[in-house]
Design a protein around this motif. Structure first.
Motif, PDB file in Angstrom:
ATOM      1  N   TYR A 143       0.848  -1.200   0.000  1.00  0.00           N
ATOM      2  CA  TYR A 143       0.000   0.000   0.000  1.00  0.00           C
ATOM      3  C   TYR A 143       0.871   1.233   0.000  1.00  0.00           C
ATOM      4  O   TYR A 143       1.159   1.812   1.012  1.00  0.00           O
ATOM      5  CB  TYR A 143      -0.865  -0.048   1.254  1.00  0.00           C
ATOM      6  CG  TYR A 143      -2.014   0.912   1.259  1.00  0.00           C
ATOM      7  CD1 TYR A 143      -2.702   1.228   0.093  1.00  0.00           C
ATOM      8  CD2 TYR A 143      -2.415   1.481   2.469  1.00  0.00           C
ATOM      9  CE1 TYR A 143      -3.769   2.088   0.137  1.00  0.00           C
ATOM     10  CE2 TYR A 143      -3.488   2.348   2.507  1.00  0.00           C
ATOM     11  CZ  TYR A 143      -4.161   2.640   1.339  1.00  0.00           C
ATOM     12  OH  TYR A 143      -5.217   3.496   1.381  1.00  0.00           O
TER      13      TYR A 143
ATOM     14  N   GLY B  61      -7.155  -2.381   0.703  1.00  0.00           N
ATOM     15  CA  GLY B  61      -8.119  -1.948  -0.294  1.00  0.00           C
ATOM     16  C   GLY B  61      -7.487  -1.185  -1.436  1.00  0.00           C
ATOM     17  O   GLY B  61      -8.077  -0.217  -1.932  1.00  0.00           O
ATOM     18  N   ASP B  62      -6.293  -1.605  -1.863  1.00  0.00           N
ATOM     19  CA  ASP B  62      -5.567  -0.862  -2.888  1.00  0.00           C
ATOM     20  C   ASP B  62      -5.424  -1.628  -4.198  1.00  0.00           C
ATOM     21  O   ASP B  62      -4.629  -1.251  -5.051  1.00  0.00           O
ATOM     22  CB  ASP B  62      -4.183  -0.489  -2.373  1.00  0.00           C
ATOM     23  CG  ASP B  62      -3.335  -1.704  -2.018  1.00  0.00           C
ATOM     24  OD1 ASP B  62      -3.875  -2.823  -1.949  1.00  0.00           O
ATOM     25  OD2 ASP B  62      -2.123  -1.528  -1.782  1.00  0.00           O
TER      26      ASP B  62
ATOM     27  N   THR C 231      -1.224   5.446   7.358  1.00  0.00           N
ATOM     28  CA  THR C 231      -2.052   4.927   6.270  1.00  0.00           C
ATOM     29  C   THR C 231      -1.667   3.505   5.880  1.00  0.00           C
ATOM     30  O   THR C 231      -1.968   3.058   4.778  1.00  0.00           O
ATOM     31  CB  THR C 231      -1.953   5.853   5.041  1.00  0.00           C
ATOM     32  OG1 THR C 231      -0.582   5.956   4.634  1.00  0.00           O
ATOM     33  CG2 THR C 231      -2.494   7.234   5.358  1.00  0.00           C
TER      34      THR C 231
ATOM     35  N   ALA D 292      -9.167   2.913  -3.835  1.00  0.00           N
ATOM     36  CA  ALA D 292      -9.900   2.211  -2.788  1.00  0.00           C
ATOM     37  C   ALA D 292     -11.315   1.916  -3.278  1.00  0.00           C
ATOM     38  O   ALA D 292     -11.797   2.530  -4.234  1.00  0.00           O
ATOM     39  CB  ALA D 292      -9.935   3.048  -1.510  1.00  0.00           C
TER      40      ALA D 292
ATOM     41  N   TRP E 101     -14.000   0.475  -7.878  1.00  0.00           N
ATOM     42  CA  TRP E 101     -12.752   1.106  -7.452  1.00  0.00           C
ATOM     43  C   TRP E 101     -12.763   2.580  -7.822  1.00  0.00           C
ATOM     44  O   TRP E 101     -13.272   2.956  -8.874  1.00  0.00           O
ATOM     45  CB  TRP E 101     -11.546   0.414  -8.102  1.00  0.00           C
ATOM     46  CG  TRP E 101     -11.425  -1.025  -7.711  1.00  0.00           C
ATOM     47  CD1 TRP E 101     -11.763  -2.109  -8.465  1.00  0.00           C
ATOM     48  CD2 TRP E 101     -10.968  -1.522  -6.465  1.00  0.00           C
ATOM     49  NE1 TRP E 101     -11.542  -3.261  -7.770  1.00  0.00           N
ATOM     50  CE2 TRP E 101     -11.040  -2.937  -6.531  1.00  0.00           C
ATOM     51  CE3 TRP E 101     -10.495  -0.937  -5.300  1.00  0.00           C
ATOM     52  CZ2 TRP E 101     -10.659  -3.750  -5.477  1.00  0.00           C
ATOM     53  CZ3 TRP E 101     -10.110  -1.748  -4.235  1.00  0.00           C
ATOM     54  CH2 TRP E 101     -10.191  -3.134  -4.329  1.00  0.00           C
TER      55      TRP E 101
ATOM     56  N   ILE F 193     -11.221  -7.703  -2.464  1.00  0.00           N
ATOM     57  CA  ILE F 193     -10.435  -6.865  -1.559  1.00  0.00           C
ATOM     58  C   ILE F 193      -9.657  -7.819  -0.670  1.00  0.00           C
ATOM     59  O   ILE F 193     -10.231  -8.497   0.195  1.00  0.00           O
ATOM     60  CB  ILE F 193     -11.338  -5.938  -0.728  1.00  0.00           C
ATOM     61  CG1 ILE F 193     -12.246  -5.105  -1.637  1.00  0.00           C
ATOM     62  CG2 ILE F 193     -10.512  -5.035   0.168  1.00  0.00           C
ATOM     63  CD1 ILE F 193     -13.328  -4.338  -0.878  1.00  0.00           C
TER      64      ILE F 193
ATOM     65  N   SER G 172     -10.895   2.555   3.157  1.00  0.00           N
ATOM     66  CA  SER G 172      -9.566   1.975   2.955  1.00  0.00           C
ATOM     67  C   SER G 172      -8.957   1.618   4.302  1.00  0.00           C
ATOM     68  O   SER G 172      -9.461   2.010   5.364  1.00  0.00           O
ATOM     69  CB  SER G 172      -8.641   2.956   2.208  1.00  0.00           C
ATOM     70  OG  SER G 172      -8.246   4.027   3.048  1.00  0.00           O
ATOM     71  N   ASP G 173      -7.878   0.845   4.271  1.00  0.00           N
ATOM     72  CA  ASP G 173      -7.075   0.549   5.461  1.00  0.00           C
ATOM     73  C   ASP G 173      -7.929  -0.016   6.593  1.00  0.00           C
ATOM     74  O   ASP G 173      -7.849   0.431   7.732  1.00  0.00           O
ATOM     75  CB  ASP G 173      -6.352   1.827   5.904  1.00  0.00           C
ATOM     76  CG  ASP G 173      -5.167   1.548   6.819  1.00  0.00           C
ATOM     77  OD1 ASP G 173      -4.431   0.594   6.555  1.00  0.00           O
ATOM     78  OD2 ASP G 173      -4.992   2.293   7.806  1.00  0.00           O
TER      79      ASP G 173
END
Length: 579
Positions: A7, A493-494, A475, A302, A519, A501, A454-455
């Protein structure tokens, strides 16, 4: 850094790239080639009558303080220089000491290689990464190298191979006088001076530009530099010589935080803030500014969930029993950006079949501008905790913690690491749900969502408040997290494509996207996060490790790849050469 993900959010600003291309020389031989094209002097090797170097190190002089004080002699020198007030001693997160800073400036590599951390130089790897003076001796044993220092430890550890090294402990006046004497010699070629009085003044008082003792120490050193430059220009052979003068602060020093400006990058660390100038009478002025480090964008891709009861937009884990924690402690965290206007009651994440009635489980939902944690059991009804406003166009970190407190069971919610609400959930008992863990919309609310997530992190422990606060701006998750071993689900989530995911924890329980989930790329500043920054972001300005590389280039010393240097060269603009 031992990351468990890929990420990497990188700065992609076009202006930064353009500046990088203009002023950096990525190729080792590009700099001497340009010197050869722009100068009639010999560039084929080290010559006592041509290329020479005066290298002046100023301990404890913050670059920004120097800019504010504007000492007259250094100010004059910058008129024919490549220089920066926001140069960096280094940009790593290691503690910066005088010894570590000196080693960066003399070896051309950072602590990760030379391993100089403490001021006693214990455990160093200087044998593998020797100082510039040792390298010059190897390149040309006949070259006269002189180091005159105000700190005995400086010469003992970094200049023992000099033809002449003189130490005057904490006596900058004696250093100045000795440098002037050395410059009277016809064969003076590499002269290194280290001044320590500004560091002593800063340590005894502070490193602020408004502190009289600190300012006076810098001004006195500036007077010494003025005298040294007069001695240099008074050399009877000066007109036949080509001197590169390097003046650089080894490091800065801690100052009181400025509440009006927040810079969480290395540019905002006053201990790393230094001043570097490369001077030659033929150079035109080239000031190197730092990038906008107080507004680094959070950049990446994301999953975007935009839906409602009639337009499903979510991602679920196939195993519905996963992440049922019973009465055990656990912590859930997610980064969220809300795109749409005020809506009431749409869930954005949770483990619950529906938001209707007394349906067992828990979830995060939006209520107007706020977010809330809601949980319910079949017998106890709903209970919730308000996390505060997040519908402001910025990314936020949302955290919920479920835990035992004696005989009581509680839940706490945090926004950007700040505790917002704690509630007693003892009466709700076990809230395990037969529904799968879900990102995005959960039916039954009547509202609509448009959020990017995300994350996402799931821990089988109640993380302490201070750790939640300390980690909230990051992050990514890596092994430096104090509860890394308790991470039972981690979804950066990248991926940016497909419908999966991926879970980057050791459990590998992936989410599968459904409905209109898609996305979305993002690139925007948020005051609540510290995005990952590429090392190139810090190389936009001169770094201490660049100085040895520049000097090698000036003296015509070939730098083999085996030296594994970290520095880059900076190409001057010559005032007497037409482009």
């Amino acid at each position: 850094m031992n990351k468990i993900n890929t990420y990497t959010h990188k700065l992609v600003a076009i202006i930064t790239v353009a500046l990088f291309i203009m002023i950096f020389s990525a190729c080792n031989k590009d700099f001497p080639n340009r010197l050869k094209e722009s100068s009639q002097n010999d560039t084929s090797g080290i010559s006592a009558k041509n290329r020479k170097v005066l290298y002046i190190i100023l301990d404890g002089v913050r670059g920004k303080a120097l800019k504010a004080i504007n000492p007259p002699n250094i100010a004059k020198i910058t008129n024919n220089s490549v220089y920066a007030f926001d140069a960096l001693s280094d940009f790593d997160e290691n503690v910066l000491t005088n010894a570590g800073a000196w080693s960066n400036m003399l070896t051309g590599v950072t602590k990760d290689k030379h391993d100089v951390i403490s001021n006693d130089f214990s455990g160093n790897k200087l044998a593998a990464y020797p100082s510039m003076i040792s390298r010059l001796k190897q390149a040309n044993p006949q070259l006269r190298t002189v180091s005159i220092a105000s700190s005995v430890a400086f010469n003992t550890n970094l200049a023992s191979d000099a033809v002449l090294h003189q130490e005057f402990e904490n006596d900058d006046l004696a250093v100045k006088n000795a440098v002037n004497e050395e410059l009277k010699r016809d064969d003076a070629t590499f002269v290194l001076a280290q001044f320590h009085s500004a560091e002593l003044a800063g340590k005894a008082n502070d490193y602020e530009e408004g502190t009289i003792a600190y300012v006076n120490a810098i001004l006195k050193i500036d007077n010494y530099i003025g005298e040294i430059m007069t001695s240099l220009r008074s050399r009877k052979t000066f007109s036949d010589e080509n001197w590169l003068v390097v003046i650089a602060s080894s490091k800065g020093g801690e100052i009181a935080p400025d509440g009006s400006a927040v810079d969480n990058t290395s540019y905002g660390d006053a201990t790393r803030n230094s001043f570097i100038v490369f001077y030659n009478p033929r150079f035109s002025t080239l000031f190197i500014p730092k990038p906008a480090s107080d507004a680094v964008p959070y950049t990446g891709t994301a999953p975007n969930f935009a839906g409602n009861d009639s337009k499903i937009s979510r991602a679920v884990i196939q195993d519905a029993t996963a992440f049922n924690m019973g009465l055990n402690d656990f912590t859930v965290e997610v980064k969220v950006k809300v795109n749409n206007g005020g809506e009431y009651y749409p869930p954005i994440l949770g483990k619950r079949a529906t938001f209707n009635g007394n349906v067992i489980g828990w979830l995060f939902f939006l209520e107007g501008d706020d977010w809330q944690l809601n949980l319910s059991s079949t017998s106890g009804g709903n209970i919730q905790a308000n996390g505060g406003a997040i519908r402001d166009g910025f990314w936020h970190t949302l955290t919920a913690k479920f835990y035992k407190d004696g005989a009581t069971r509680k839940a706490s919610v945090y926004t950007d690491g700040v505790l917002k609400k704690t509630i007693d959930i003892t009466s709700r008992g076990n809230i395990d749900s037969p529904a799968p863990f879900t990102l995005g919309y959960i039916t039954g609310s009547g509202g609509s969502i448009d959020v990017i997530l995300s994350d996402i992190q799931f821990y089988n422990v109640a993380i302490p408040d201070n750790v939640i606060k300390a980690q909230s701006r990051k992050t990514y998750v890596d092994s430096s997290h104090p509860y890394f071993n308790n991470l039972i689900g981690y979804w950066p989530g990248d991926e940016g494509k497909g419908d999966v995911i991926k879970d980057k924890s050791s459990y590998t329980r992936d989410f599968r996207m459904q409905g209109t989930a898609q996305w979305q790329q993002f690139n925007e500043f948020t005051p609540y996060l510290d995005p990952i920054i590429s090392s190139d972001f810090y190389k936009i300005v001169p770094n201490s490790v660049d100085i040895p590389f520049e000097i090698y280039q000036w003296l015509g010393v070939s730098v083999p790849k085996s030296w594994n240097l970290d520095g880059k060269s900076w190409n001057p603009i010559y005032s007497d050469i037409k482009p």
